[in-house]
Design an enzyme around this catalytic site. Structure first.
Site, PDB file in Angstrom:
ATOM      1  N   HIS A  40     -39.503  -1.964 -22.305  1.00 29.02           N
ATOM      2  CA  HIS A  40     -40.285  -2.179 -23.525  1.00 29.02           C
ATOM      3  C   HIS A  40     -40.750  -0.874 -24.159  1.00 29.02           C
ATOM      4  O   HIS A  40     -41.571  -0.873 -25.058  1.00 29.02           O
ATOM      5  CB  HIS A  40     -41.461  -3.133 -23.238  1.00 29.02           C
ATOM      6  CG  HIS A  40     -41.020  -4.532 -22.949  1.00 29.02           C
ATOM      7  ND1 HIS A  40     -41.816  -5.489 -22.385  1.00 29.02           N
ATOM      8  CD2 HIS A  40     -39.820  -5.137 -23.177  1.00 29.02           C
ATOM      9  CE1 HIS A  40     -41.131  -6.621 -22.271  1.00 29.02           C
ATOM     10  NE2 HIS A  40     -39.913  -6.430 -22.732  1.00 29.02           N
ATOM     11  N   HIS A  86     -31.108 -10.090 -20.265  1.00 30.08           N
ATOM     12  CA  HIS A  86     -30.952 -11.540 -20.373  1.00 30.08           C
ATOM     13  C   HIS A  86     -29.696 -12.004 -19.653  1.00 30.08           C
ATOM     14  O   HIS A  86     -29.689 -13.037 -18.991  1.00 30.08           O
ATOM     15  CB  HIS A  86     -30.900 -11.972 -21.843  1.00 30.08           C
ATOM     16  CG  HIS A  86     -32.249 -12.063 -22.469  1.00 30.08           C
ATOM     17  ND1 HIS A  86     -32.537 -12.896 -23.518  1.00 30.08           N
ATOM     18  CD2 HIS A  86     -33.410 -11.410 -22.181  1.00 30.08           C
ATOM     19  CE1 HIS A  86     -33.828 -12.767 -23.849  1.00 30.08           C
ATOM     20  NE2 HIS A  86     -34.359 -11.865 -23.069  1.00 30.08           N
ATOM     21  N   ASN A 135     -34.052 -16.624 -28.473  1.00 26.69           N
ATOM     22  CA  ASN A 135     -32.960 -15.770 -28.959  1.00 26.69           C
ATOM     23  C   ASN A 135     -33.422 -14.826 -30.071  1.00 26.69           C
ATOM     24  O   ASN A 135     -32.636 -14.059 -30.582  1.00 26.69           O
ATOM     25  CB  ASN A 135     -31.772 -16.613 -29.427  1.00 26.69           C
ATOM     26  CG  ASN A 135     -32.069 -17.397 -30.695  1.00 26.69           C
ATOM     27  OD1 ASN A 135     -33.200 -17.436 -31.157  1.00 26.69           O
ATOM     28  ND2 ASN A 135     -31.045 -17.996 -31.260  1.00 26.69           N
ATOM     29  N   ARG A 163     -31.868  -5.209 -23.972  1.00 29.72           N
ATOM     30  CA  ARG A 163     -32.413  -6.546 -23.767  1.00 29.72           C
ATOM     31  C   ARG A 163     -31.309  -7.565 -23.475  1.00 29.72           C
ATOM     32  O   ARG A 163     -31.461  -8.469 -22.667  1.00 29.72           O
ATOM     33  CB  ARG A 163     -33.217  -6.980 -24.998  1.00 29.72           C
ATOM     34  CG  ARG A 163     -33.857  -8.328 -24.834  1.00 29.72           C
ATOM     35  CD  ARG A 163     -34.877  -8.616 -25.914  1.00 29.72           C
ATOM     36  NE  ARG A 163     -35.611  -9.830 -25.618  1.00 29.72           N
ATOM     37  CZ  ARG A 163     -35.654 -10.886 -26.446  1.00 29.72           C
ATOM     38  NH1 ARG A 163     -35.041 -10.852 -27.603  1.00 29.72           N
ATOM     39  NH2 ARG A 163     -36.341 -11.951 -26.098  1.00 29.72           N
TER      40      ARG A 163
HETATM   41  C1  HEM Z   1     -40.867  -8.748 -17.371  1.00 27.72           C
HETATM   42  C2  HEM Z   1     -40.448  -9.775 -18.070  1.00 27.72           C
HETATM   43  C3  HEM Z   1     -40.068  -9.660 -19.513  1.00 27.72           C
HETATM   44  C4  HEM Z   1     -40.542 -10.421 -20.525  1.00 27.72           C
HETATM   45  C5  HEM Z   1     -41.533 -11.563 -20.409  1.00 27.72           C
HETATM   46  C6  HEM Z   1     -39.936  -9.937 -21.737  1.00 27.72           C
HETATM   47  C7  HEM Z   1     -40.148 -10.484 -22.994  1.00 27.72           C
HETATM   48  C8  HEM Z   1     -39.710  -9.931 -24.172  1.00 27.72           C
HETATM   49  C9  HEM Z   1     -40.012 -10.446 -25.480  1.00 27.72           C
HETATM   50  C10 HEM Z   1     -40.824 -11.701 -25.771  1.00 27.72           C
HETATM   51  C11 HEM Z   1     -39.466  -9.608 -26.386  1.00 27.72           C
HETATM   52  C12 HEM Z   1     -39.582  -9.678 -27.893  1.00 27.72           C
HETATM   53  C13 HEM Z   1     -38.687 -10.672 -28.546  1.00 27.72           C
HETATM   54  C14 HEM Z   1     -39.031 -10.746 -30.008  1.00 27.72           C
HETATM   55  O1  HEM Z   1     -40.164 -11.103 -30.314  1.00 27.72           O
HETATM   56  O2  HEM Z   1     -38.178 -10.419 -30.836  1.00 27.72           O
HETATM   57  C15 HEM Z   1     -38.808  -8.574 -25.652  1.00 27.72           C
HETATM   58  C16 HEM Z   1     -38.129  -7.531 -26.220  1.00 27.72           C
HETATM   59  C17 HEM Z   1     -37.445  -6.581 -25.513  1.00 27.72           C
HETATM   60  N1  HEM Z   1     -37.282  -6.548 -24.153  1.00 27.72           N
HETATM   61 FE1  HEM Z   1     -38.252  -7.672 -22.804  1.00 27.72          FE
HETATM   62  N2  HEM Z   1     -39.115  -8.896 -21.444  1.00 27.72           N
HETATM   63  C18 HEM Z   1     -39.157  -8.691 -20.090  1.00 27.72           C
HETATM   64  C19 HEM Z   1     -38.423  -7.767 -19.388  1.00 27.72           C
HETATM   65  C20 HEM Z   1     -37.535  -6.889 -19.956  1.00 27.72           C
HETATM   66  C21 HEM Z   1     -36.614  -6.067 -19.210  1.00 27.72           C
HETATM   67  C22 HEM Z   1     -36.441  -6.100 -17.704  1.00 27.72           C
HETATM   68  C23 HEM Z   1     -35.938  -5.320 -20.114  1.00 27.72           C
HETATM   69  C24 HEM Z   1     -34.855  -4.306 -19.880  1.00 27.72           C
HETATM   70  C25 HEM Z   1     -34.867  -3.469 -18.858  1.00 27.72           C
HETATM   71  C26 HEM Z   1     -36.448  -5.667 -21.424  1.00 27.72           C
HETATM   72  C27 HEM Z   1     -36.055  -5.088 -22.610  1.00 27.72           C
HETATM   73  C28 HEM Z   1     -36.503  -5.467 -23.859  1.00 27.72           C
HETATM   74  C29 HEM Z   1     -36.169  -4.739 -25.072  1.00 27.72           C
HETATM   75  C30 HEM Z   1     -35.363  -3.470 -25.173  1.00 27.72           C
HETATM   76  C31 HEM Z   1     -36.762  -5.454 -26.121  1.00 27.72           C
HETATM   77  C32 HEM Z   1     -36.671  -5.118 -27.606  1.00 27.72           C
HETATM   78  C33 HEM Z   1     -35.493  -5.838 -28.195  1.00 27.72           C
HETATM   79  C34 HEM Z   1     -35.190  -5.469 -29.634  1.00 27.72           C
HETATM   80  O3  HEM Z   1     -35.952  -4.723 -30.266  1.00 27.72           O
HETATM   81  O4  HEM Z   1     -34.162  -5.924 -30.127  1.00 27.72           O
HETATM   82  N3  HEM Z   1     -37.393  -6.645 -21.286  1.00 27.72           N
HETATM   83  N4  HEM Z   1     -38.966  -8.786 -24.302  1.00 27.72           N
HETATM   84  C1  LIG Z   2     -30.807 -18.457 -32.582  1.00 23.54           C
HETATM   85  O1  LIG Z   2     -30.642 -19.836 -32.438  1.00 23.54           O
HETATM   86  C2  LIG Z   2     -30.607 -20.561 -33.643  1.00 23.54           C
HETATM   87  C3  LIG Z   2     -30.469 -22.024 -33.308  1.00 23.54           C
HETATM   88  O2  LIG Z   2     -31.355 -22.398 -32.318  1.00 23.54           O
HETATM   89  C4  LIG Z   2     -29.422 -20.077 -34.481  1.00 23.54           C
HETATM   90  O3  LIG Z   2     -29.418 -20.745 -35.735  1.00 23.54           O
HETATM   91  C5  LIG Z   2     -29.541 -18.574 -34.718  1.00 23.54           C
HETATM   92  O4  LIG Z   2     -28.391 -18.112 -35.391  1.00 23.54           O
HETATM   93  C6  LIG Z   2     -29.678 -17.850 -33.377  1.00 23.54           C
HETATM   94  N1  LIG Z   2     -29.899 -16.427 -33.623  1.00 23.54           N
HETATM   95  C7  LIG Z   2     -29.101 -15.481 -33.111  1.00 23.54           C
HETATM   96  C8  LIG Z   2     -29.480 -14.092 -33.430  1.00 23.54           C
HETATM   97  O5  LIG Z   2     -28.137 -15.720 -32.445  1.00 23.54           O
END
Ligand code: HEM
Ligand SMILES: *[C@@H]1O[C@H](CO)[C@@H](O)[C@H](O)[C@H]1NC(C)=O
Ligand SMILES: *[C@@H]1O[C@H](CO)[C@@H](O)[C@H](O)[C@H]1NC(C)=O
Ligand SMILES: *[C@@H]1O[C@H](CO)[C@@H](O)[C@H](O)[C@H]1NC(C)=O
Length: 319
Positions: free
Chosen positions: A191, A66, A94, A62
């Protein structure tokens, strides 16, 4: 150049890549004369840290996404906030961006081998590839030669696609970066790994729209379970759900859950709303091989968006 490469067969593509560079001066042999063996050093760091923390691979994948979507893959996601500048990593979406220490460790190990040579952006691209491989996904050679950027602004995280996006908003976000609808479906397969907090899919399970409290495209029992994990009031801070039933294995289960109405985000469900994207979801759900092949191609495309100027010595600070 990108379109031309896609039309060529794999063996020929390999030859072509080894002769010329891809993207903005990226190449497979970029460090051949300046730093040898560092790729396996990075792989070792990713493996060791994953042993202690199973969430590392998802975090790295992820993080790379980003990074690439803001100012190109230039390591801007790695920079810390300084003075009055709030960096990307402290910007709004974040949540779940973590495991920055893994990149620091890899950078320190690589700096010990060849100081000032390998960019943080390249280290992150390689670590994201390693994360996929360690989790059981496909492998590929990563074109290298990215430079690190000097700017990271929290406000620019607005440029990231939101989980509430519909298909036209997703298409716009991807096409602005030269990525197609096929890339969108394929890369959403990221995902297959990881976890999401309630806030990321809350819109679908409470006050969805004027007619429905719950998004009708969600499978009812699945939605009920999400609501029990993420109640309307007093949701626990770290509450949430795995992205698919096998969150530490990189596989095509994500596409199966999308077909079943059991994906978490509106942006995942959006892939079911046009015939083209839905067709690709079905294809990937029924063939892990087809998904893996497409994923490699789309990752190389996404990670070839470049933008930096320097090789940072510390991934958290500009030189
Ligand atoms: C298509 C548009 C995308 C959207 C709107 C999106 C949005 C998100 C969101 C909202 C989360 C969860 C954050 C949370 O609640 O902690 C997430 C997690 C994640 N996304 Fe996406 N994402 C997108 C595309 C991608 C792409 C292109 C990749 C990599 C190829 C990716 C890889 C991941 C991974 C691996 C996680 C899990 C992160 C973790 O468990 O630490 N995403 N994404
Ligand atoms: C996310 O941002 C907040 C402030 O907006 C910060 O306090 C926090 O440490 C950040 N989290 C990470 C994982 O960097
Ligand atoms: C941020 O800090 C720099 C110096 O560190 C200063 O020149 C600039 O005016 C500050 N900007 C704002 C918006 O406060
Ligand atoms: C997607 O959302 C935007 C902004 O809300 C809206 O203008 C557009 O019509 C929507 N597109 C689809 C296909 O629902």
């Amino acid at each position: 150049m990108g379109a031309m490469i896609q039309m060529l067969s794999t063996p020929f593509l390999f030859l072509l890549l080894s002769l010329w560079s891809l993207g903005d001066g990226l190449s497979l042999n970029y460090y051949d004369n300046t730093c040898q063996g560092f790729e396996s050093t990075i792989t070792d760091v990713v493996k060791k840290t994953t042993k202690n923390d199973k969430t590392v691979p998802a975090a790295l994948l992820r993080m790379h996404f980003h990074d690439c979507f803001i100012r190109g893959c230039d390591g801007s996601v790695l920079l810390n906030s300084v003075g009055n500048n709030t960096a990307e990593k402290d910007g709004p979406p974040n949540i779940s961006l973590h495991a920055f220490y893994v990149i620091d460790k890899a950078k320190q190990a690589v700096e010990a081998m060849c100081p000032g040579v390998v960019s943080c952006a390249d280290i992150l691209a390689l670590a994201a590839r390693d994360a996929v491989v360690i989790s059981g996904g496909p492998t590929w050679d990563v074109p290298k030669g990215r430079k690190d950027g000097r700017v990271s602004k929290a406000i620019e995280t607005r440029q990231l696609p939101a989980p509430t996006f519909n298909i036209s908003q997703l298409q716009q976000s991807f096409s602005q970066r030269g990525l197609s609808m096929a890339d969108l479906v394929t890369l959403s397969g990221g995902h297959s790994l990881g976890f999401a907090h309630c806030s990321s899919f809350r819109n679908r399970i409470h006050s969805f729209n004027t007619n429905n409290d719950i998004d009708p495209s969600l499978a009812p029992a699945f939605a009920a379970n999400l609501r029990s994990i993420c109640p309307l009031k007093n949701t626990a801070k770290n509450a949430g759900s795995s992205m698919d039933p096998s969150p530490t294995t990189f596989d095509n289960n994500y596409f199966k859950v999308v077909l079943q109405g059991k994906s978490l985000f509106s942006s995942d469900e959006a892939l079911m709303t046009t015939s083209g994207t839905k067709g690709l979801v079905s294809q990937f759900a029924s063939s892990k091989g087809a998904f893996n092949k497409a994923f490699v191609k789309s990752m190389i495309k996404m990670s070839s968006l470049t933008g930096g100027q320097e090789v940072r010595l510390d991934c958290r600070k500009v030189n």
